[in-house]
Design an enzyme around this catalytic site. Structure first.
Site, short mmCIF file in Angstrom:
data_model
loop_
_atom_site.label_atom_id
_atom_site.label_comp_id
_atom_site.label_asym_id
_atom_site.label_seq_id
_atom_site.Cartn_x
_atom_site.Cartn_y
_atom_site.Cartn_z
N SER B 95 7.29 -64.86 32.77
CA SER B 95 6.44 -63.72 32.48
C SER B 95 7.00 -62.44 33.13
O SER B 95 8.15 -62.09 32.89
CB SER B 95 5.03 -64.06 32.98
OG SER B 95 4.10 -63.12 32.57
N ASP B 217 1.45 -66.73 21.81
CA ASP B 217 1.19 -66.35 23.20
C ASP B 217 0.49 -64.99 23.17
O ASP B 217 1.06 -64.00 22.73
CB ASP B 217 2.53 -66.25 23.95
CG ASP B 217 2.37 -65.78 25.38
OD1 ASP B 217 1.23 -65.47 25.80
OD2 ASP B 217 3.39 -65.71 26.09
N HIS B 245 1.03 -69.31 27.34
CA HIS B 245 1.85 -68.41 28.14
C HIS B 245 2.64 -69.15 29.22
O HIS B 245 3.52 -68.59 29.84
CB HIS B 245 0.95 -67.36 28.80
CG HIS B 245 1.69 -66.25 29.45
ND1 HIS B 245 2.56 -65.43 28.76
CD2 HIS B 245 1.71 -65.83 30.73
CE1 HIS B 245 3.07 -64.54 29.60
NE2 HIS B 245 2.58 -64.76 30.79
#
Lengths: 209, 266
Positions: B95, B217, B245
């Site tokens: 991320s 996502d 995610h």
């Protein structure tokens, strides 16, 4: 109590459906498997309407993000989450809830309870609001203190430094007059004392700001 | 001198000549890498750490100014590699950490051999033609939701954990609540994560990279993966079947397979 007696007394299916909380079973990635009547009533949808839905579909966007960022990782790591506050979307609007979930069947299936929180939520919001307000007030106060400290430090001490300087210039000029000399000494002592006091105030204001 | 190892709760494990540094994403700690760690520890030297504010990092070291942009976090990554005297590492970031890796690799290219991004995004907020997936209102709602969920965080617990060896159960409790982060720090990190626009960094990147993008996502739509592939030189895009995610938690086998294919092909 024997099992058969228990079964006689408790109708588990009815308990499941009429429980005073929402009961929900879904796959960890979202698809809903079972849902009880209480929750269907709260959502304002029929069993057929929810059949192909996802748990994420009953959350708002922030809730979906929160689920992806925090709740699902915790369920995967620890098989359990407690007291997560979500907003649940209904046909007519939304309600706030506390969500508890346990992962079963090797972590793939989530059994969850959904408690409506209305009054408590209002109370929490009040507390949050008060906290935010208190923080803002604290910042304003600290700003005011910083201003005071600046004024004391620069604007007040500058003329005082002038006074102290002038006294030291005057002193050699009045060597002969004992009385004036004494008055000047007292004046110097008072001005120095004032300077000390201002310094103490500045230090305190800086510390509290 | 700052003790980087303590500040970032750095752990070095595994056996191998090649080092892999794993950077967790927003809202997590190094514990999220456990599936990858189990798989890679026999083949690589693994560097695990917590960003300041997360996991068991030193909360005292949190500095709003340093961490007001991803550059501060990138500096932490470089500090760690410098402290361990490592160069030419493989970097895996989840991320927001993907862009932290990009920034670190732009600043010190020699520290990195390849970068691997898991669910990355250079910019989460939609901007005209660019589709980031979120708008500002989404972010405000998320911050509000974070405010009403403490996830086991307790300001009474945190200061005691540090160096409190005679009460290990306190540490365990925080490890168990691996998402437990000081709410004020978490909020600032959320702002930095979701409001920062690091798109221009992609073009400056000289290090080769791999993007592992999940289908479906909410925080990084497919368009983001294509955008990175287009803008970053030497980027390979791999779209996973996994959804969500956090594929390293949800579908670790698929993630490991994709990483293996990428690092072995060179």
């Amino acid at each position: 109590m024997e099992n058969w007696v228990l079964e006689d007394l408790v109708d588990f299916e009815s308990l499941y459906n009429t429980a005073p909380c929402g009961l929900l079973t879904f796959e960890i990635n979202g698809p809903i498997i079972y849902i009880n009547q209480t929750l269907l009533k709260w959502l304002g949808v029929s069993e057929a309407e929810i059949a192909n839905k996802n748990f994420m579909d009953i959350l708002d966007r922030a809730g979906r993000m929160y689920y992806e960022l925090f709740v699902q990782p915790i369920l995967k790591m620890h098989q359990e989450v407690k007291e997560i506050n979500f907003n649940i979307k209904t046909v007519n609007g939304s309600f706030s809830c506390l969500f508890n979930g346990v992962a079963v069947d090797g972590g793939e299936i989530i059994n969850a309870t959904i408690f409506k929180v209305e009054d408590r939520k209002k109370y929490e919001n009040e507390l949050l609001l008060k906290r935010t307000k208190a923080e803002e007030e604290k910042q304003l106060k600290s700003k005011a203190l910083q201003e005071v400290s600046f004024n004391q430090a620069h604007l007040v001490r500058a003329p005082l430094a002038g006074i102290l300087g002038l006294i030291s210039l005057l002193k050699p000029m009045v060597q002969q007059d004992e009385e004036v000399k004494q008055i000047l000494d007292m004046l110097q002592a008072s001005a120095s004392e004032l300077d000390q006091q201002i310094r103490a105030i500045v230090d305190k204001a800086d510390f509290n700001a | 001198m700052i003790d980087v190892i303590k500040r970032n709760n750095v752990r070095v494990i595994g056996e191998g000549d090649q080092a892999i540094i794993l950077a967790h994403g927003f809202g997590c700690s190094q514990n999220v890498w456990r599936h990858l760690v189990a798989n890679y520890k026999t083949k690589f030297k693994l560097i695990l750490f917590d960003f300041v504010g997360a996991g068991q990092s030193d909360l005292e070291a949190y500095d709003s100014k340093r961490y007001s942009s991803l550059d501060g976090y990138a500096k932490d990554v470089l500090d760690i590699l410098e402290a361990l005297n490592l160069k030419n590492t493989l970097f895996i970031g989840h991320s927001v950490s993907s862009m932290i890796g990009v920034k670190a690799a732009i600043a010190q290219p020699s520290y990195f051999k390849k970068l691997i991004f898991v669910s990355p995004s250079p910019c989460y907020i939609n901007d005209e033609e660019y589709i980031g997936g979120l708008d500002k209102e989404d972010l405000n709602n998320l911050l509000e939701l974070m405010d009403s969920n403490y996830l086991g965080w307790s300001s009474f617990l945190a200061p005691q954990v540090m160096g409190n060896l005679d009460r290990p159960e306190l540490g365990e409790e925080l490890v168990a609540n691996f998402c437990a982060t000081d709410p004020d720090i978490a909020k600032e990190f959320a702002r930095v994560t979701f409001l920062s626009d690091n798109r221009t960094d992609l073009e400056k990147l000289q290090t080769e990279s791999l993007t592992l993008q999940c289908s479906n996502d909410i925080l990084a739509p497919l368009a983001v993966g294509y955008y990175i592939e287009k803008k970053a030189k030497g980027n390979t895009l791999k779209i996973l079947e996994a959804t969500g995610h956090c594929p390293h938690l949800g579908a670790p086998e698929e993630v490991i397979e994709a990483i293996d294919a990428y690092i072995n092909c060179a």
